[in-house]
Design a protein around this motif. Structure first.
Motif, PDB file in Angstrom:
ATOM      1  N   ARG A  97       0.972  -1.557  -0.316  1.00 44.39           N
ATOM      2  CA  ARG A  97       0.376  -0.234  -0.129  1.00 44.39           C
ATOM      3  C   ARG A  97       1.123   1.511  -0.050  1.00 44.39           C
ATOM      4  NH1 ARG A  97      -4.914   0.560   1.601  1.00 44.39           N
ATOM      5  NH2 ARG A  97      -6.480  -0.165   0.273  1.00 44.39           N
ATOM      6  N   LEU A  98       1.319   1.498  -1.591  1.00 44.62           N
ATOM      7  CA  LEU A  98       2.654   2.463  -1.021  1.00 44.62           C
ATOM      8  C   LEU A  98       1.948   4.080  -1.408  1.00 44.62           C
ATOM      9  CD1 LEU A  98       4.506   0.740  -3.697  1.00 44.62           C
ATOM     10  CD2 LEU A  98       4.882   1.782  -1.365  1.00 44.62           C
ATOM     11  N   SER A  99       0.583   4.305  -2.038  1.00 46.15           N
ATOM     12  CA  SER A  99      -0.016   5.788  -1.424  1.00 46.15           C
ATOM     13  C   SER A  99      -1.507   5.324  -0.844  1.00 46.15           C
ATOM     14  CB  SER A  99      -0.243   6.288  -2.987  1.00 46.15           C
ATOM     15  OG  SER A  99       0.351   5.255  -3.773  1.00 46.15           O
ATOM     16  N   ALA A 103      -4.156  -2.212  -3.219  1.00 50.22           N
ATOM     17  CA  ALA A 103      -3.786  -2.790  -3.081  1.00 50.22           C
ATOM     18  C   ALA A 103      -2.632  -3.345  -4.234  1.00 50.22           C
ATOM     19  CB  ALA A 103      -3.827  -3.763  -1.889  1.00 50.22           C
TER      20      ALA A 103
END
Lengths: 142, 142
Positions: B78-80, B85
């Motif tokens: 979950r990078l932003s 996802a």
DNA sequence: ATGAGTGCAAATGCTTTGCATCCTG
DNA sequence: CAGGATGCAAAGCATTTGCACTCAT
């Protein structure tokens, strides 16, 4: 919320700079958030504020938090896959330690790095570099 | 999906180890994911698979990806804040570079760190330490 | 026939939006 | 009174779940 802190004043000044009205709701959110190191969710902030301001709406909390983020007063974090967004009033660059078991989120100041988290048993470190990839650099623009 | 790679075989072996049946759907997801370095979302994998397996359901993709994650075949990211996802078949410890403009996610092997991302203009680094906080350590348990 | 796995649809939960209303400037 | 802000409810998404059905053991 503790006593009126320097952080509160800095946050209200940031609202001015961003040309956002200092409404009672926004001031309440600022007070609830700005000295809180627990990385609360929007829901937690809403629950807290609702007690003292029963007309406060959830949407206003969300919108206000987004506005505060744009104004540089806080940052939102998505630290685990299954968790909702958490808000962090510490805007200076720093890292986070997330407990696998209880979900607690601790701030880790940059200067100290590993020293600061002596009492935290580290299982893994994840790094995210944010910036501009080669393709986007070559396109140029803002 | 390229030719049957070593990664595919390793993933299928991991399914065995986890006592998960190697169904056509799961094999298809493995093939779609395992050599893909683009960090696709579940939706993207679903769209891709649907073409070759029209009965594939979205739920099966989700469930399969969760099963693959439990089996150690991939990791979800979950990078932003606003993104869904993403799935990463590279399970060895490594970091990620996220482009602010196009959202592209690049793998950054640990050994190389900054060297590897020469062509990536880094604006900020975020570190997340995962593990166990002091309170949870003192409680003990698994 | 037992139980894991699938596919569909419905449910869930977080977040955002539309819109009428309310202030404030 | 014009535009920003609020509050409510409804809408949107991503993700999960319930359940009947299928299929391999």
């Amino acid at each position: 919320m503790r006593r009126p802190s320097a952080r509160v004043n800095a946050a209200l000044a940031a609202l001015d700079r961003a040309e956002l009205r200092k409404t009672p709701q926004r001031i309440a959110v600022v007070h609830a958030l700005v000295d809180d190191t627990s990385h609360p969710t929007a829901q937690q902030i809403f629950d807290r504020l609702r007690r003292q301001m029963p007309t406060m709406s959830f949407a206003t909390v969300y919108n206000t938090l987004a506005a505060l983020e744009r104004a540089g007063v806080c940052r939102s974090l998505r630290l685990s896959h299954d968790d909702s967004a958490r808000f962090d009033p510490m805007v200076e660059p720093h890292d986070h330690a997330v407990c696998d078991r209880c979900g607690r989120v601790l701030d880790v100041p940059r200067a100290r790095e590993r020293a600061e988290i002596q009492e935290f048993r580290v299982r893994a470190v994840e790094r995210v570099y944010r910036g501009e990839c080669q393709q986007c650099q070559s396109i140029g623009g803002s």
